[in-house]
Design an enzyme around this catalytic site. Structure first.
Site, PDB file in Angstrom:
ATOM      1  N   ALA A  59      -8.827   1.001   3.491  1.00  0.00           N
ATOM      2  CA  ALA A  59     -10.122   0.819   2.837  1.00  0.00           C
ATOM      3  C   ALA A  59     -10.483  -0.637   2.609  1.00  0.00           C
ATOM      4  O   ALA A  59     -11.641  -0.944   2.289  1.00  0.00           O
ATOM      5  CB  ALA A  59     -10.136   1.569   1.505  1.00  0.00           C
TER       6      ALA A  59
ATOM      7  N   VAL B 161     -13.277   6.139   7.446  1.00  0.00           N
ATOM      8  CA  VAL B 161     -14.260   6.992   8.134  1.00  0.00           C
ATOM      9  C   VAL B 161     -15.152   7.673   7.097  1.00  0.00           C
ATOM     10  O   VAL B 161     -14.656   8.357   6.199  1.00  0.00           O
ATOM     11  CB  VAL B 161     -13.544   8.053   8.996  1.00  0.00           C
ATOM     12  CG1 VAL B 161     -14.552   9.050   9.575  1.00  0.00           C
ATOM     13  CG2 VAL B 161     -12.760   7.379  10.122  1.00  0.00           C
TER      14      VAL B 161
ATOM     15  N   GLN C  45      -3.453   5.262   0.683  1.00  0.00           N
ATOM     16  CA  GLN C  45      -3.147   4.107   1.532  1.00  0.00           C
ATOM     17  C   GLN C  45      -3.939   4.163   2.834  1.00  0.00           C
ATOM     18  O   GLN C  45      -3.420   3.872   3.903  1.00  0.00           O
ATOM     19  CB  GLN C  45      -1.645   3.987   1.780  1.00  0.00           C
ATOM     20  CG  GLN C  45      -1.203   2.530   1.778  1.00  0.00           C
ATOM     21  CD  GLN C  45       0.291   2.350   1.817  1.00  0.00           C
ATOM     22  OE1 GLN C  45       1.034   3.226   2.247  1.00  0.00           O
ATOM     23  NE2 GLN C  45       0.761   1.203   1.386  1.00  0.00           N
TER      24      GLN C  45
ATOM     25  N   CYS D 186      15.325  -3.666   4.206  1.00  0.00           N
ATOM     26  CA  CYS D 186      15.799  -3.290   2.886  1.00  0.00           C
ATOM     27  C   CYS D 186      15.243  -4.307   1.892  1.00  0.00           C
ATOM     28  O   CYS D 186      14.659  -5.310   2.287  1.00  0.00           O
ATOM     29  CB  CYS D 186      17.322  -3.236   2.812  1.00  0.00           C
ATOM     30  SG  CYS D 186      18.121  -4.841   2.984  1.00  0.00           S
TER      31      CYS D 186
ATOM     32  N   GLY E 244      -0.675   2.636  10.102  1.00  0.00           N
ATOM     33  CA  GLY E 244       0.533   1.829  10.189  1.00  0.00           C
ATOM     34  C   GLY E 244       1.202   1.589   8.859  1.00  0.00           C
ATOM     35  O   GLY E 244       2.422   1.465   8.777  1.00  0.00           O
TER      36      GLY E 244
ATOM     37  N   TYR F 219      -2.582   1.588  -4.156  1.00  0.00           N
ATOM     38  CA  TYR F 219      -1.480   1.120  -3.336  1.00  0.00           C
ATOM     39  C   TYR F 219      -1.854  -0.098  -2.494  1.00  0.00           C
ATOM     40  O   TYR F 219      -1.422  -0.247  -1.358  1.00  0.00           O
ATOM     41  CB  TYR F 219      -0.917   2.236  -2.461  1.00  0.00           C
ATOM     42  CG  TYR F 219       0.589   2.110  -2.282  1.00  0.00           C
ATOM     43  CD1 TYR F 219       1.238   0.917  -2.560  1.00  0.00           C
ATOM     44  CD2 TYR F 219       1.354   3.168  -1.839  1.00  0.00           C
ATOM     45  CE1 TYR F 219       2.597   0.774  -2.411  1.00  0.00           C
ATOM     46  CE2 TYR F 219       2.730   3.042  -1.688  1.00  0.00           C
ATOM     47  CZ  TYR F 219       3.339   1.838  -1.978  1.00  0.00           C
ATOM     48  OH  TYR F 219       4.693   1.701  -1.827  1.00  0.00           O
TER      49      TYR F 219
END
Length: 568
Positions: free
Chosen positions: A277, A285, A274, A421, A187, A333
């Site tokens: 984690a 995984v 990204q 935005c 996502g 990130y």
């Protein structure tokens, strides 16, 4: 049928089947006012199969970020929103409605607290123990605050980050001719390929789950996919040589692929990650397992799963560190990959910076951050009308103008049509009032929800992300997001939330969210002006307090009343 029976039937129709939830559209309300219809629709929109990753489990995104604690709680949330009065406020404790109190018409209709734990007990192990007892849930950031709008919600921020990196490192306003290596198409991570391609870059994204690759292909966030490392690299190299924007999804495990590419000496200009984690049990995984095998191990032996996931994260980060040594620009990130790697024994995991101190903090100092809106009508024409109004209102904002030119042609809406935005202090209030006027005049068919990501200038204390490396050392001071939530409540936001752990995991962040509804009324205009001024204002305030010259200058320019400001 009795009134109670009618309500039961409506609740069942709206959320009885978790696989078929869809927010109502149009101008006809189910709740008693738009101030309660709006949170009702946005809650259900979070669980729309177009939006949520696992709606049948109430999981919206981010590994285990949920919109409601369980199905019974979801039904009661919906039932309560249907009956809630305009002088009442519903309290939500970690996805469960626990009380309705009489307040007043300009108070928030909903106040939410998710996953908050006393600091000494704020660990994943303790959280999971309490979660198993049915006492809490992980709300991520915008999952449990009902303002997630699909991958688009992070897209413009990713675009902004990549653009800032291009300007800082390469002296150019786009990524043409540049290559990006990353991982994760969930996502959050799913925004990376489109953001890079919009900037003309060539991006390779590693993803272990084939269904996520397919989803990004279907929604046009991803251009191509392959299971071959060699083919993926060749496609990216060709696109970069031609100065052509392209994104390639590579099926594989980042812990295998990133170190292998580094060993080969395959250069990438920007390198990041990204994956989810921050939650090694549900978000990463381990090597040697496919998605089905991972699910089986997660269920049978969660401790072994976390141990193997952290070992894989360590290998992933060692690959990233090799890219640092090879001269790539590597940045975290905001998913706590470095923190999990350090837990697994990678002592130098924090060698490379997080994206906020590297690229975004100057924007936060000026109160610039994510500003998003969703059309409750469900009509895409309403978004187009708002795009035009925002474009007209800010003719000198070059980044915004380019974004509004590119995004409509490339972005597939998920659930209710929405847009995001980045706007700053003063500009957010102007935009909100412009949207409210569109609703009042009928140029937009129904009210519009205005909110933001929790990742914002003044709404988070997160030492591994938004508040990493603060100038005054205030990384872990969590007063700021609490003050943000309290002030937005006092200013009259439609709903306000405080969460623990979103984005970086339990024990690592406190953050706040707010949403305010533009329904075309004078009352809404007053709320919008207040909330969309106070909300980014706390960002300027916090950064000015930390001693950032840009924030002090912004505070003076906008005449913020900050008693401890130097020279005040």
């Amino acid at each position: 049928m009795t009134v109670a029976g009618s309500v039961d039937a409506l609740v069942d129709a709206l959320c009885g089947d978790l696989s078929r939830i869809r927010a109502p559209r149009g101008t006809e309300r189910h709740a008693r006012s738009w101030q309660t219809e709006a949170p009702l629709r946005m809650l259900l929109n979070n669980l729309d199969a177009e939006v949520a990753e696992h709606p049948e489990s109430l999981v919206v995104y981010g590994g285990s970020g949920k919109a409601a604690r369980d199905h019974a709680s979801l039904k009661e949330l919906v039932r309560t929103l249907l009956r809630l009065g305009d002088d009442e406020t519903m309290l939500v404790q970690s996805g469960k409605p626990v009380g309705v109190f009489r307040t007043h018409p300009q108070a928030p209709r909903v106040l939410i607290s998710n996953a908050m734990l006393v600091p000494r007990w704020a660990t994943w192990d303790e959280f999971r123990r309490l979660e198993a007892l049915g006492l809490t849930m992980f709300g991520q950031m915008t999952a449990g605050s009902w303002i997630y709008i699909g991958t688009q919600g992070i897209l413009q921020g990713t675009y902004q980050t990549f653009a800032a990196a291009a300007e800082q490192h390469f002296g150019q306003d786009d990524l043409r001719g540049r290559t990006v290596l990353t991982a994760g198409l969930g996502g959050m991570g799913g925004a990376q390929p489109l953001a890079a391609a919009l900037l003309g870059g060539a991006l390779l994204c590693v993803e272990v789950d084939p269904s996520r690759i397919e989803r990004r292909l279907q929604t046009r966030y991803l251009d191509e996919a392959t299971e071959s490392v060699d083919e993926a690299v060749a496609l990216v190299r060709s696109a970069a040589d031609e100065g052509r924007g392209l994104s390639v999804g590579l099926l594989g495990n980042a812990a295998d692929v990133v170190p292998e590419l580094a060993r080969r000496g395959e250069h990438f200009d920007l390198v990041t990650d990204q994956t989810a984690a921050h939650d090694p049990l549900t978000g990463y995984v381990p090597q040697g397992l496919d998605v089905a095998d991972a699910a089986a191990l997660r269920a049978s032996d969660p401790d072994e799963y976390v141990s193997r996931a952290r070992a894989s994260i360590a290998e992933h980060v060692r690959g990233l560190l090799e890219y640092v040594r090879q001269g790539s620009y590597v940045f975290d990130y905001g998913n706590n990959l470095r923190g999990e790697a350090r837990e697994a024994g990678v002592d130098d995991a924090f060698t490379y910076p997080g994206f906020v101190p590297a690229y975004i903090r100057p924007l936060f100092c000026r109160g610039i951050g994510p500003f998003r809106w969703a059309a409750l009508s469900g009509d895409e024409a309403d978004i187009s009308a708002i795009d035009d109004a925002i474009r007209e209102a800010f003719p000198d904002d070059a980044v915004l103008q380019r974004w509004l030119e590119l995004a409509p042609g490339r972005m597939a809406f998920q659930g209710l049509p929405a847009r995001i935005c980045w706007l700053g202090y003063g500009d957010r209030a102007r935009a909100g009032l412009a949207i409210n006027e569109l609703v009042r005049s009928g140029r937009v068919r129904a009210p519009v929800v205005i909110g933001r990501d929790h990742l914002d200038a003044g709404s988070v204390a997160s030492p591994y992300r938004e508040t990493e490396a603060m100038r005054d050392g205030s990384d872990a001071i969590a007063d700021w997001p609490i003050l943000n939530a309290l002030l937005n409540t006092a200013a009259g936001a439609t709903w306000v939330s405080v969460h623990h752990g979103g984005g970086v995991g339990i024990g690592n962040a406190i953050h706040a969210g707010m949403v305010v509804v533009a329904d075309g009324t004078v009352d809404a205009a007053e709320r919008l002006e207040r909330v969309l001024t106070t909300d980014p204002g706390t960002g300027v305030m916090g950064h000015a307090d930390a001693g950032y010259d840009e924030a002090i200058a912004a505070a003076r320019e906008h005449e913020l009343d900050l008693p401890m400001l130097p020279g005040a």
